[in-house]
Design a protein around this motif. Structure first.
Motif, PDB file in Angstrom:
ATOM      1  N   GLU A  15       1.039  -1.003  -0.254  1.00 34.12           N
ATOM      2  CA  GLU A  15       0.016   0.065  -0.230  1.00 34.12           C
ATOM      3  C   GLU A  15       0.787   1.290  -0.193  1.00 34.12           C
ATOM      4  OE1 GLU A  15      -3.258  -0.460   1.375  1.00 34.12           O
ATOM      5  OE2 GLU A  15      -3.208  -2.285   0.892  1.00 34.12           O
ATOM      6  N   ILE A  16       0.891   2.122  -1.019  1.00 33.22           N
ATOM      7  CA  ILE A  16       2.203   3.539  -1.136  1.00 33.22           C
ATOM      8  C   ILE A  16       1.014   4.394  -1.571  1.00 33.22           C
ATOM      9  CG2 ILE A  16       4.258   2.215  -1.938  1.00 33.22           C
ATOM     10  CD1 ILE A  16       3.472   2.025  -4.841  1.00 33.22           C
ATOM     11  N   GLU A  17       1.532   5.529  -0.848  1.00 35.69           N
ATOM     12  CA  GLU A  17       1.107   6.631  -1.320  1.00 35.69           C
ATOM     13  C   GLU A  17       1.811   8.106  -1.004  1.00 35.69           C
ATOM     14  OE1 GLU A  17      -2.044   7.315   2.448  1.00 35.69           O
ATOM     15  OE2 GLU A  17      -0.325   7.572   3.658  1.00 35.69           O
ATOM     16  N   ALA A  18       1.142   9.330  -1.326  1.00 36.14           N
ATOM     17  CA  ALA A  18       2.272   9.885  -1.330  1.00 36.14           C
ATOM     18  C   ALA A  18       3.127  10.163  -0.043  1.00 36.14           C
ATOM     19  CB  ALA A  18       1.919  11.399  -1.499  1.00 36.14           C
ATOM     20  N   GLY A  19       4.650  10.441  -0.179  1.00 39.39           N
ATOM     21  CA  GLY A  19       5.572  10.832  -0.064  1.00 39.39           C
ATOM     22  C   GLY A  19       6.326   9.250   0.534  1.00 39.39           C
ATOM     23  N   ASP A  20       6.326   8.128  -0.407  1.00 41.57           N
ATOM     24  CA  ASP A  20       6.794   7.321   0.123  1.00 41.57           C
ATOM     25  C   ASP A  20       7.760   7.063  -0.147  1.00 41.57           C
ATOM     26  OD1 ASP A  20       5.410   6.398   2.508  1.00 41.57           O
ATOM     27  OD2 ASP A  20       3.796   5.264   1.036  1.00 41.57           O
ATOM     28  N   PHE A  21       8.751   5.822  -0.104  1.00 40.58           N
ATOM     29  CA  PHE A  21      10.120   5.325  -1.116  1.00 40.58           C
ATOM     30  C   PHE A  21       8.720   4.362  -1.422  1.00 40.58           C
ATOM     31  CE2 PHE A  21      13.288   7.338   1.981  1.00 40.58           C
ATOM     32  CZ  PHE A  21      13.540   8.745   0.219  1.00 40.58           C
ATOM     33  N   VAL A  22       8.875   4.214  -2.660  1.00 40.18           N
ATOM     34  CA  VAL A  22       9.146   2.733  -2.745  1.00 40.18           C
ATOM     35  C   VAL A  22       9.557   1.831  -3.183  1.00 40.18           C
ATOM     36  CG1 VAL A  22       8.289   1.170  -5.538  1.00 40.18           C
ATOM     37  CG2 VAL A  22       7.554   3.845  -5.379  1.00 40.18           C
ATOM     38  N   PRO A  23       9.552   0.704  -1.634  1.00 40.29           N
ATOM     39  CA  PRO A  23      10.579  -0.478  -1.599  1.00 40.29           C
ATOM     40  C   PRO A  23      10.750  -1.517  -2.027  1.00 40.29           C
ATOM     41  CG  PRO A  23       7.912  -0.656  -0.830  1.00 40.29           C
ATOM     42  CD  PRO A  23       7.752   0.539  -1.866  1.00 40.29           C
ATOM     43  N   ALA A  24      10.460  -1.641  -3.756  1.00 35.36           N
ATOM     44  CA  ALA A  24      10.828  -2.384  -4.236  1.00 35.36           C
ATOM     45  C   ALA A  24      10.415  -2.096  -5.525  1.00 35.36           C
ATOM     46  CB  ALA A  24      10.163  -3.565  -3.490  1.00 35.36           C
ATOM     47  N   ASP A  25      10.195  -2.849  -6.753  1.00 32.07           N
ATOM     48  CA  ASP A  25       9.593  -3.483  -8.422  1.00 32.07           C
ATOM     49  C   ASP A  25       8.117  -3.604  -8.175  1.00 32.07           C
ATOM     50  OD1 ASP A  25      11.472  -2.032  -9.190  1.00 32.07           O
ATOM     51  OD2 ASP A  25      12.324  -3.846 -10.412  1.00 32.07           O
ATOM     52  N   ALA A  26       7.101  -3.450  -8.279  1.00 34.66           N
ATOM     53  CA  ALA A  26       5.737  -3.115  -7.976  1.00 34.66           C
ATOM     54  C   ALA A  26       4.933  -3.174  -9.410  1.00 34.66           C
ATOM     55  CB  ALA A  26       5.752  -3.081  -6.868  1.00 34.66           C
ATOM     56  N   VAL A  37       7.182   7.553  -4.130  1.00 38.31           N
ATOM     57  CA  VAL A  37       5.510   8.182  -4.829  1.00 38.31           C
ATOM     58  C   VAL A  37       5.152   9.777  -4.540  1.00 38.31           C
ATOM     59  CG1 VAL A  37       2.720   7.844  -4.827  1.00 38.31           C
ATOM     60  CG2 VAL A  37       4.727   6.207  -3.966  1.00 38.31           C
ATOM     61  N   VAL A  38       4.489  11.112  -5.167  1.00 33.88           N
ATOM     62  CA  VAL A  38       5.064  12.406  -5.335  1.00 33.88           C
ATOM     63  C   VAL A  38       3.323  13.004  -4.605  1.00 33.88           C
ATOM     64  CG1 VAL A  38       7.312  12.886  -5.461  1.00 33.88           C
ATOM     65  CG2 VAL A  38       5.187  13.072  -7.315  1.00 33.88           C
ATOM     66  N   ARG A  39       2.356  11.844  -5.637  1.00 35.55           N
ATOM     67  CA  ARG A  39       0.728  11.973  -5.495  1.00 35.55           C
ATOM     68  C   ARG A  39       0.260  10.800  -5.203  1.00 35.55           C
ATOM     69  NH1 ARG A  39       0.809  15.695 -10.414  1.00 35.55           N
ATOM     70  NH2 ARG A  39      -0.598  13.719 -11.485  1.00 35.55           N
ATOM     71  N   GLY A  40      -0.679  10.770  -4.690  1.00 37.34           N
ATOM     72  CA  GLY A  40      -1.641  10.218  -4.434  1.00 37.34           C
ATOM     73  C   GLY A  40      -1.767   8.903  -3.906  1.00 37.34           C
ATOM     74  N   LYS A  41      -2.228   7.961  -4.243  1.00 42.51           N
ATOM     75  CA  LYS A  41      -1.910   7.033  -3.317  1.00 42.51           C
ATOM     76  C   LYS A  41      -2.578   5.713  -4.175  1.00 42.51           C
ATOM     77  CE  LYS A  41      -6.358   6.394  -0.934  1.00 42.51           C
ATOM     78  NZ  LYS A  41      -6.560   6.579   0.584  1.00 42.51           N
ATOM     79  N   GLY A  42      -2.070   3.872  -3.941  1.00 41.47           N
ATOM     80  CA  GLY A  42      -2.196   2.434  -4.579  1.00 41.47           C
ATOM     81  C   GLY A  42      -1.521   1.733  -3.899  1.00 41.47           C
ATOM     82  N   ARG A  43      -2.121   0.810  -5.071  1.00 38.53           N
ATOM     83  CA  ARG A  43      -1.603  -0.309  -4.587  1.00 38.53           C
ATOM     84  C   ARG A  43      -1.057  -1.066  -5.871  1.00 38.53           C
ATOM     85  NH1 ARG A  43      -7.113  -3.100  -2.353  1.00 38.53           N
ATOM     86  NH2 ARG A  43      -6.851  -1.679  -0.070  1.00 38.53           N
ATOM     87  N   ALA A  44      -0.138  -2.239  -4.804  1.00 35.83           N
ATOM     88  CA  ALA A  44       0.955  -2.200  -5.538  1.00 35.83           C
ATOM     89  C   ALA A  44       1.449  -4.179  -5.565  1.00 35.83           C
ATOM     90  CB  ALA A  44       2.001  -2.508  -6.246  1.00 35.83           C
ATOM     91  N   VAL A  45       1.152  -5.282  -6.130  1.00 37.34           N
ATOM     92  CA  VAL A  45       2.170  -6.430  -5.550  1.00 37.34           C
ATOM     93  C   VAL A  45       3.532  -6.126  -6.321  1.00 37.34           C
ATOM     94  CG1 VAL A  45       1.635  -7.500  -7.997  1.00 37.34           C
ATOM     95  CG2 VAL A  45       2.128  -8.787  -6.248  1.00 37.34           C
ATOM     96  N   GLY A 101       5.440  16.130   5.289  1.00 33.99           N
ATOM     97  CA  GLY A 101       4.718  15.994   4.875  1.00 33.99           C
ATOM     98  C   GLY A 101       5.643  16.025   3.012  1.00 33.99           C
ATOM     99  N   VAL A 102       4.762  15.439   1.736  1.00 30.29           N
ATOM    100  CA  VAL A 102       6.401  15.360   0.608  1.00 30.29           C
ATOM    101  C   VAL A 102       6.077  16.621   0.335  1.00 30.29           C
ATOM    102  CG1 VAL A 102       6.559  14.600  -1.479  1.00 30.29           C
ATOM    103  CG2 VAL A 102       4.549  14.083  -0.012  1.00 30.29           C
ATOM    104  N   ASN A 103       5.514  17.873   0.818  1.00 36.41           N
ATOM    105  CA  ASN A 103       5.983  19.281   0.148  1.00 36.41           C
ATOM    106  C   ASN A 103       6.811  20.066   0.979  1.00 36.41           C
ATOM    107  OD1 ASN A 103       3.444  18.076  -1.734  1.00 36.41           O
ATOM    108  ND2 ASN A 103       2.127  20.002  -0.192  1.00 36.41           N
ATOM    109  N   ASP A 104       7.104  19.569   2.137  1.00 34.42           N
ATOM    110  CA  ASP A 104       7.722  20.152   3.126  1.00 34.42           C
ATOM    111  C   ASP A 104       9.004  19.609   3.100  1.00 34.42           C
ATOM    112  OD1 ASP A 104       5.575  20.741   4.718  1.00 34.42           O
ATOM    113  OD2 ASP A 104       5.193  18.843   5.937  1.00 34.42           O
TER     114      ASP A 104
END
Ligand code: ATP
Length: 905
Positions: free
Chosen positions: A143-154, A203-211, A645-648
């Motif tokens: 589960e990823i959203e704005a501000g997160d590092f993407v932790p793996a390829d998904a 991730v700079v905007r929004g949110k998502g689900r990924a495998v 936040g990301v914008n900070d």
């Protein structure tokens, strides 16, 4: 998409089971890129020797060997080569000490790094949990959203207004929009794969689900073989200044030693190689070699202490800058307050309801002013006995959310998973019988416009049981009022009049004045597809309490005493912000509060002119934070700024000390920050500043100690050989004092307990040097007193010496070794007298001086070592004389301090 899930063998609604994760972890390994190769032990040990000072020492040892070989006569091996052996031993001891200190500092830094290691939110065994990013395996549901590092390829399965910054991989810094529903061809270049997210991007905007499809070295980043930008080893300005300072002393000392050599040659009577040895070693000995190593270890130990208090320093630089902080710009919610929200009042259909109950516990009532409680309706009933407007308001509160409530297994208390503001609304809804679970039964979410601090609102569009789309909106009242055209009342929905607006606003102002955070709730049936947030119907407002955090009031008081100005920068309403500032005793007479929109109308000059009166910046955007930091920087302040936040991130980078929240902050904010607060607490920033100040003071203390003791040695050698023309302390004796007996007290001064008065003084000026003119005068003064005390033995030799210059030199050696051990106690404060220092005793220093004295006694008392150190047994009276003269440095420095204090008043 199904193909991918099938291939990875995972059910997206449940995620992997713990057992399956274990199996995959064993098969694919940890999700980690290989560490850059570490330097081997030997390379690091020898690295200690590749330093100009050590090389000069080795040169001195070589000359000592030459001197030994060319010495005629039948002295023993130790007498002939004692100097060379001892110098070599000292070099080795020094290298080992340096190595140990470096390793300790490195271990401390590694431990800190692991405290800020990235984590990931995954669905496993049916629940969403947070795991360390290196435990991810292919098939994990992210589960990823704005501000997160993407932790793996998904592979993205679901996206809402999603964009990622992929510069690390594609070089393209503009965010790349992603959409899980797009088709992808196999040969599509990385930058265009809009259904994938990659390790090393954010991730700079929004949110998502990924495998997760690839981890560790199997990822695109792993294949490129590039490391994610790791913070390079950096030298802090302090270390750089010390290095250049050291170089200058080196040249000065080499100059003086050349003079000494020339003087000896002109005077004649001594072999050139002996003079050369003396000159070179003098130069090396007069230089405080221990300084850089002691500084690094002091900084590293300081970082460890800070980490224990919850302040994790990400950049060594921050430790010294922290001590100079003069402005703290802080968030309100979660930093000054607990971020544990409870709705206290609801205002719907022009009726005010009081809400009872505590925390997120759904037990409680809504009670209209002047009427009996609105009874808790059965959990399953969406159509209960509630007044219609309140009913809609609660249902909207339960639907427009990403949070959930659950009972904490440890504390058995209700807690919120997700945003506390949303948690408070869920609790409120449940108290009115509109628990999220029951309301959600008759609604299907079709779309979401996520909350963001700049938009100050959030919308969820659902399909209700009648098949109608309904937009559920919540957000700040000022924003929502301008979007609402109608108002809901228990008599029906009607157009909103100016009078309605004024009544709602008046109610909101009352709530804000009580330090409540006000949120408006609105909805729209059959919203437009382009903009579901227009032409809304206002359902009502809620006022929620967010109590101040424990310890913050005291921390604010401490800052006031310490001359540190606190400025609140908040997304909340100015009236709420002022009320909380008053509650926290942050607000003082003459303070002003402005809003983001007022700020945007101000010029830079106007802002600077008013900056020192502005206590609160309310309703600000992240971009405005940057302006505020710059304004304070332009006024020569050292600025600490909190953000999450990301914008900070830009403001965190721009501030001298960017402070990110460890718990609620985003990965991006943490990465941009210098300091991460493990507990998100303002009081911890103040603790870190306290520690920063004390570390800086301690560094000043041991630099003063080492320089002044070295000056003593230099003056002694200079006077004895130049003026008296006698044998000065031998190079080995000087090295011994410099590297062995002075080392421990210097280290102990580095961990001297903080003076409780530190936080009562103004911050040091940002441009002040490490040592001021007064300190340099002090160094010279101590040098003259200590040096002349030793030279005095040559001028007025005690009778027992019978004019034996070797014996006098041995006495001078002990005097010069013991005197700094007394002097160290005076160095604990530059102004306070030795008896009024606080705390009165420094145990580490006491211990260090006792050990150093004992070590020195070994050199003097062990007969086998006497030829090496050129020492002789001394009688009681000679000991008294030497100890007395060593001690003389204390009253001398006390007189100097008294004069300084008298001049200061
Ligand atoms: P601070 O900046 O000190 O943390 P804050 O929490 O009020 O204060 P933001 O989180 O930026 O700042 O929120 C700004 C405003 O947006 C809030 O005052 C509130 O009115 C509204 N808001 C906050 N959270 C939500 C949410 N989850 N959904 C909708 N609106 C929200």
């Amino acid at each position: 998409m199904e193909q991918v899930l099938g291939h990875l063998g995972v059910d997206p609604s449940k995620g992997l089971s713990t057992g399956e994760v274990g199996v995959r972890l064993a098969r694919y390994g940890q999700n980690r890129l290989p560490d850059p190769p570490r330097k081997s032990l030997w390379v690091r040990l020898f690295g200690q020797l590749a330093n100009p000072l050590v090389l000069t020492l080795l040169g001195a040892a070589l000359i000592a060997v030459v001197v030994g070989v060319s010495t005629h006569g039948d002295q023993g091996f130790l007498t002939k080569f004692g100097d060379a052996i001892a110098i070599l031993l000292i070099v080795i001891v020094n290298a080992v000490l340096g190595f140990v200190q470096e390793s300790r500092a490195e271990a401390a830094l590694d431990a800190l790094k692991s405290m800020t290691a990235p984590t990931a939110r995954v669905r496993r065994n049916g629940d969403v949990t947070v795991v360390n990013a290196d435990e991810l395996v292919p098939g994990d549901m992210l589960e990823i959203e704005a501000g997160d590092f993407v932790p793996a390829d998904a592979r993205l399965l679901q996206t809402i207004d999603f964009a990622a910054e992929e510069a690390a991989l594609t070089g393209e810094s503009a965010p790349a929009g992603k959409d899980a529903r797009q088709p992808v061809a196999d040969d599509m270049p990385l930058a265009e794969r809009s259904t994938m997210v990659f390790l090393g991007t954010t991730v700079v905007r929004g949110k998502g689900r990924a495998v997760v499809v690839a981890t560790g070295s199997q990822t695109e980043l792993g294949k490129i073989g590039e490391m994610i930008a790791s913070t390079p080893d950096e030298k802090t300005p302090l270390e750089q200044r010390l290095e250049s300072f050291g170089r200058r002393i080196l040249w000065a000392c080499l100059g003086i030693s050349l003079l000494l050599f020339a003087w000896g040659m002109i005077k004649g009577g001594r072999a050139w190689h002996e003079l050369l040895l003396e000159a070179v070693s003098f130069a090396v000995a007069a230089i405080p070699e221990g300084l850089p190593a002691i500084t690094t270890i002091t900084l590293a130990l300081g970082m460890q202490r800070m980490a224990k208090k919850g302040a994790v320093v990400r950049k060594l630089l921050a430790v010294e800058t922290l001590g100079a902080a003069s402005i703290i710009c802080t968030d309100k919610t979660g930093t000054l307050t607990q971020n544990e929200m409870t709705v206290r009042f609801v205002f719907a259909s022009f009726r005010r309801y009081r809400v009872t109950g505590e925390g997120y516990d759904p037990r409680g009532h809504l009670q209209a002013d002047g009427s009996p409680p609105v009874d808790q309706a059965p959990q399953s009933a969406v159509e209960g006995k509630l007044p219609p407007t309140l009913d809609y308001l609660l249902a909207t509160a339960a639907l427009c959310t990403n949070a959930t409530l659950e009972i904490d297994n440890d504390t058995q208390r209700w807690k919120v998973i997700g945003d506390p503001t949303e948690g408070a609304l869920l609790t409120l809804a449940a108290k009115g019988g509109r628990a999220k679970e029951s309301v959600a039964l008759s609604h299907t979410v079709v779309r979401e416009l996520p909350f963001d601090s700049d938009r100050k609102r959030m919308t969820v569009v659902t399909l209700d049981q009648h098949g109608r789309e309904v937009a559920h909106v919540k957000g700040s009242l000022d924003v929502l009022l301008s979007l609402c055209v109608k108002i809901a009342t228990d008599e029906g929905v009607r157009g909103m009049t100016d009078d309605d607006r004024a009544r709602v606003q008046g109610e909101a102002d009352k709530m804000s004045g009580d330090a409540l955070r006000v949120l408006a709730i609105a909805r729209r049936v059959r919203p437009s597809v382009d903009n579901p947030e227009e032409a809304l119907t206002l359902l009502g407002i809620v006022g929620m309490k967010d109590p101040p955090r424990a310890g913050v009031k005291e921390a604010i008081r401490t800052c006031r005493d310490a001359g540190i100005r606190i400025v609140m920068i908040t997304g909340d309403h100015p009236i709420t912000a002022v009320a909380i500032a008053r509650e926290l005793e942050l607000w003082t007479d003459g303070d002003e509060a402005i809003t983001g929109s007022e700020l945007s109308k101000m010029s830079e000059d106007e802002l600077r002119a008013r900056a020192m009166r502005l206590r609160i910046f309310a309703r600000t955007t992240a971009e405005q934070k940057l302006r505020i930091v710059n304004a304070f920087r332009a006024l020569d302040h050292v600025v600490a700024m909190t953000g999450d936040g990301v914008n900070d991130a830009p403001a965190l980078k721009q501030a001298h000390i960017g402070v990110a929240m460890g718990r609620s902050g985003t990965d991006v904010a943490r990465q941009a920050a210098d300091l991460v607060l493990a507990d998100d607490n303002f009081a911890t920033v103040v603790d870190a500043i306290r520690e920063g100040r004390s570390i800086y003071r301690n560094i000043q203390k041991f630099i003063f100690f080492l320089l002044s003791s070295n000056a003593g040695l230099a003056v002694a050698v200079f006077v004895v050989s130049f003026i008296k023309g006698a044998l000065p302390p031998t190079p080995l004796q000087i090295l011994w004092i410099n590297l062995v007996t002075n080392g421990l007290p210097a280290l102990a001064l580095g961990v001297d307990p903080p003076d409780p008065g530190h936080m009562k003084e103004q911050p040091r000026p940002s441009k002040a040097g490490l040592l001021g003119a007064r300190d340099f005068f002090g160094v010279g003064f101590v040098g003259v007193v200590m040096g002349l005390a030793a030279a005095g033995l040559y001028v007025f030799p005690p009778e027992a010496a019978h004019g034996d210059i070797g014996f006098i030199r041995a006495m001078a050696f002990t005097l010069l070794a013991l005197s700094p051990l007394f002097h160290a106690f005076s160095c604990r404060s530059q102004t306070r007298s030795i008896v009024s220092q606080r705390p009165f005793i420094s145990l580490p220093l006491l211990l260090a001086c006792v050990i150093s004295a004992a070590v020195h006694l070994v050199a003097v008392l062990v007969p086998a070592l006497r030829p090496v150190f050129r020492t002789f047994p001394m009688a009681e009276s000679e000991w008294f004389l030497v100890i007395g003269l060593s001690f003389a440095i204390i009253p001398a420095v006390e007189i100097l301090k008294a004069i300084t204090r008298a001049r200061a008043t």
